[in-house]
Enzyme design. Sequence first.
Site: not given
Ligand code: 4NP
Length: 165
Positions: A13, A16, A18-20, A129
């Site tokens: 993702c 790294n 939240c989703r992955s 997201d």
């Molecule tokens: P992820 O989610 O890609 O699923 O880990 C996010 C985590 C942090 C951010 C965006 C999406 N950020 O903007 O910091």
Amino acid sequence: MAEIEKVHVLFVCLGNICRSPLAAGVFNHLVEQRGLAQHFLIDSAGTSSWHVGEPPDERGTEAALLAGFDISAQRARKITNEDFERFHYILAMDQTNIRSLRGRAPEQHQSKIDFLLNHSSSGVLEVPDPYYGGVSGFQECLSLIREGAEGLLETLLIKHFPSYR
Ligand code: 4NP
């Protein structure tokens, strides 16, 4: 590729956190439930370096615990060039991740990259997201991810370990 002993699967993702990590956690949980842990190497990475070294978002860790698995020991890292060599399957959460991965992967590894949700029948291709939303966003995320992970495991069992189905 059908003869490989251990299938290397990478979930990707943006951050790294939240989703992955949830995808790696739920896929690992499914694999362990089937007694197949020795046949898989499972990891996750982000396309950005924004959260490198951080544990998963607490909202995701909580959603995972409620669903019966623990992702708290994972730490965020950024995808490396080596990952494209090392992993047989690279599963992205959304279109932006796909674009980043395709922009970076050498030609011979492009075919490893796919949407995780291409393995689910929900008709949804992207895991949204959840970072700027609330706890319920993480639960929705996990439910989409679980469907994808279940479909992915079925695909990989048929392809690489047909006797385990
Ligand atoms: P992820 O989610 O890609 O699923 O880990 C996010 C985590 C942090 C951010 C965006 C999406 N950020 O903007 O910091």
